[in-house]
Design a protein around this motif. Structure first.
Motif, short mmCIF file in Angstrom:
data_model
loop_
_atom_site.label_atom_id
_atom_site.label_comp_id
_atom_site.label_asym_id
_atom_site.label_seq_id
_atom_site.Cartn_x
_atom_site.Cartn_y
_atom_site.Cartn_z
N GLY A 170 89.86 22.10 51.39
CA GLY A 170 90.43 22.66 50.48
C GLY A 170 89.77 22.49 48.80
N VAL A 171 88.82 21.75 48.84
CA VAL A 171 88.07 21.34 47.67
C VAL A 171 87.14 22.84 47.01
N ALA A 172 87.74 23.35 45.84
CA ALA A 172 87.28 24.29 45.21
C ALA A 172 86.96 24.07 43.63
N THR A 182 88.88 16.51 56.72
CA THR A 182 89.27 16.72 58.03
C THR A 182 88.55 18.13 58.49
N ASN A 183 88.90 18.59 59.51
CA ASN A 183 88.56 19.80 60.16
C ASN A 183 89.76 20.87 59.61
N THR A 184 89.54 21.99 60.29
CA THR A 184 90.80 23.08 59.90
C THR A 184 91.81 22.56 60.66
N LEU A 227 92.89 27.07 59.90
CA LEU A 227 93.04 27.47 58.54
C LEU A 227 92.26 26.30 57.70
N SER A 228 91.89 26.96 56.69
CA SER A 228 90.81 26.07 55.81
C SER A 228 91.08 26.64 54.34
N GLY A 229 90.69 25.82 53.27
CA GLY A 229 90.62 26.25 51.88
C GLY A 229 92.00 25.74 51.17
N GLN A 230 92.43 26.35 50.14
CA GLN A 230 93.52 25.67 49.49
C GLN A 230 94.77 25.15 50.22
N VAL A 276 73.82 16.21 61.06
CA VAL A 276 73.44 16.97 62.16
C VAL A 276 74.94 16.88 63.10
N ASN A 277 75.63 18.08 63.02
CA ASN A 277 76.91 17.93 63.68
C ASN A 277 76.93 18.70 65.07
N VAL A 278 77.44 17.91 66.15
CA VAL A 278 77.15 18.32 67.44
C VAL A 278 78.64 18.36 68.07
N ASP A 314 75.90 26.59 58.06
CA ASP A 314 74.70 26.54 58.66
C ASP A 314 74.58 26.05 60.00
N LYS A 315 75.26 26.88 61.05
CA LYS A 315 75.40 26.45 62.35
C LYS A 315 74.19 26.10 63.15
N ASN A 316 72.97 26.80 62.82
CA ASN A 316 71.88 26.88 63.67
C ASN A 316 70.67 25.95 63.07
N TYR A 343 83.56 23.95 52.52
CA TYR A 343 82.85 25.18 53.19
C TYR A 343 83.64 26.62 52.45
N SER A 344 85.13 26.45 52.64
CA SER A 344 85.74 27.74 52.26
C SER A 344 85.52 28.08 50.68
N GLY A 345 85.29 27.15 49.70
CA GLY A 345 84.98 27.27 48.39
C GLY A 345 83.77 27.95 48.22
C1 LIG Z 1 84.13 29.71 59.18
C2 LIG Z 1 84.26 28.38 59.52
C3 LIG Z 1 83.68 27.80 60.34
C4 LIG Z 1 83.63 26.41 60.62
N1 LIG Z 1 82.82 25.82 61.72
C5 LIG Z 1 82.86 24.51 61.84
C6 LIG Z 1 82.03 24.08 62.94
O1 LIG Z 1 81.24 24.68 63.41
N2 LIG Z 1 81.96 22.60 62.80
C7 LIG Z 1 82.59 21.93 62.05
O2 LIG Z 1 82.76 20.47 62.39
N3 LIG Z 1 83.62 22.38 61.13
C8 LIG Z 1 83.50 23.71 60.85
N4 LIG Z 1 84.42 24.19 60.24
C9 LIG Z 1 85.21 23.39 59.48
C10 LIG Z 1 84.89 23.07 57.96
O3 LIG Z 1 83.55 22.37 58.12
C11 LIG Z 1 85.85 22.14 57.22
O4 LIG Z 1 85.87 20.84 57.81
C12 LIG Z 1 87.06 22.93 56.90
O5 LIG Z 1 86.86 24.06 56.70
C13 LIG Z 1 87.82 22.21 55.62
O6 LIG Z 1 87.27 22.48 54.39
P1 LIG Z 1 87.28 23.81 53.34
O7 LIG Z 1 88.61 23.85 53.08
O8 LIG Z 1 86.43 23.46 52.39
O9 LIG Z 1 86.65 24.85 54.16
C14 LIG Z 1 84.32 25.41 59.88
C15 LIG Z 1 85.05 26.14 58.86
C16 LIG Z 1 85.27 27.65 58.58
C17 LIG Z 1 85.88 28.05 57.42
#
Ligand SMILES: Cc1cc2nc3c(=O)[nH]c(=O)nc-3n(C[C@H](O)[C@H](O)[C@H](O)COP(=O)(O)O)c2cc1C
Length: 361
Positions: free
Chosen positions: A286-288, A234-236, A255-258, A133-135, A59-61, A307-309
């Motif tokens: 990677g939580v699904a 973590t982030n991706t 890269l995100s997900g599994q 709220v993430n900035v 939900d970017k916005n 998110y990816s899940g």
């Molecule tokens: C399409 C996409 C967009 C993302 N955009 C953001 C972002 O704007 N800000 C942020 O902090 N993380 C962002 N992330 C990272 C996710 O919040 C999360 O940290 C990461 O994907 C690992 O979790 P997951 O494996 O459940 O997806 C994004 C991930 C994806 C897949």
């Protein structure tokens, strides 16, 4: 049944179109409204109905957080929101890797900017859950640290907590803010922004999975001494595990997900050990499945995000994971999330325990 079909139909769309459709649907308050088990948790002065939330990027916005909470999530983190509107990277910039149950994105903080987000946040107040709220900084900012001050000052009043995202791989130079040289001034800028907002909200820092142990030590030390309330790990990842098979595996981006699950859980475990209970910890990556959320809690997570899940499995994922998690707690003979949090500090051992627990009847 209908939501499973809807999720399958969404997978026929290109990933960014599916993302936009999902946000619009939730914005219109359309979606399943499942019953979820009550699994209350508290951290940093916040009380949540359950430990599972939507990670930033969906939900970017700040357009659909109310609808997303209705799916059963205890919290939603909106953003990343930048001070000024910016388009992000050229399309295509997000890829599904179905063979690897993964996603690669290089959105690059496409954001309508903090004024649009503020208007949305001011309008939608009747939601049931905790709102993060993430900035972040604008790509062309001459002073990225200053962007965090400005965004926190404008948006903190709407938030239950604020996250400083310094770990996106898609904004050049952003991850340098994780270094000793920049961290102190970043945290100082966020504090100043919070004072200007005239509110006191918990501040979380979101970090990358690609950090060395020495970087992690430094970040935890800085955060604890600067009074940061939590670390989101973590982030991706910019890495590409050898196991990847999908044709999109070598796309640039995060890269995100599994394929991220073990790596992110390991970083989380190390942060928990370094933090020694002095700082809240939010596990994401990677939580699904319920056992994956459980493993992150066992190593010390106060909250879990995904998110990816959601993107790959559809809107029933929150309810499924929370029911699975409740069943795992019951199998281990405990009634609350707090009773197991941090009880298996080693990531490998926690993952093995959670997985085995999920296999037994
Ligand atoms: C399409 C996409 C967009 C993302 N955009 C953001 C972002 O704007 N800000 C942020 O902090 N993380 C962002 N992330 C990272 C996710 O919040 C999360 O940290 C990461 O994907 C690992 O979790 P997951 O494996 O459940 O997806 C994004 C991930 C994806 C897949």
């Amino acid at each position: 049944m209908i939501w499973r079909l809807a999720a399958s139909a969404a997978r026929l769309l290109p990933p960014e179109a599916a993302h936009i459709a999902a946000v619009r649907t939730l914005q219109a308050n359309i979606g399943p409204r499942p019953d979820v088990p009550s699994l209350p948790v508290s951290l940093a002065g916040l009380d949540l109905a359950n430990p599972l939330g939507v990670a930033a990027g969906f939900d970017k916005n700040a357009a659909c957080y109310k609808g997303a909470m209705g799916l059963g999530f205890g919290h939603v983190e909106v953003g990343t929101i930048t001070p000024l509107a910016q388009p992000g990277n050229p399309k295509p910039r997000v890829f599904r890797l179905p063979q690897d149950a993964a996603v690669i994105n290089r959105y690059g903080f496409n954001s309508l900017g903090m004024e649009v987000a503020a208007a949305n946040l001011a309008r939608i107040r009747d939601y049931a859950g905790i709102l993060g709220v993430n900035v972040g900084a604008n790509k062309t900012s001459a002073n990225p640290t200053e962007d965090y001050r400005v965004a926190v000052a404008r948006l903190a009043c709407f938030a239950d907590y604020v996250t400083l995202n310094i770990s996106s791989p898609n904004t050049p130079g952003l991850r340098d803010l994780q270094t000793s040289e920049h961290l102190a001034s970043l945290l100082e800028a966020a504090r100043t922004g919070m004072q200007e907002a005239g509110v006191a909200r918990p501040i979380f820092l979101k970090i990358a999975p690609d950090l060395e142990q020495a970087d992690l030590e430094l970040i935890v030390d800085h955060c604890v001494s600067a009074g940061v309330d939590g670390i989101i790990a973590t982030n991706t990842t910019i890495s590409r595990p050898d196991s990847l098979r999908d044709r999109h595996a070598m796309q640039n981006g995060g890269l995100s997900g599994q394929p991220l699950f073990n790596m992110a859980t390991d970083v989380l475990a190390r942060i928990a050990q370094l933090g020694k209970g002095r700082i809240a910890i939010i596990g994401v990556g990677g939580v699904a499945h319920g056992w994956q959320a459980y493993a992150k809690i066992l190593v010390g997570a106060d909250l879990v995000q995904l998110y990816s899940g959601l993107a790959l499995d559809g809107p029933l994922i929150a309810s499924r994971i929370l029911h699975e998690l409740a069943a795992l707690l019951q199998k281990d003979g405990v009634r609350t999330v707090a009773a197991v949090r941090g009880t298996i500090p080693d990531a490998k051992a926690a993952i093995t325990h959670a997985f085995r627990c999920a296999q037994t009847d």
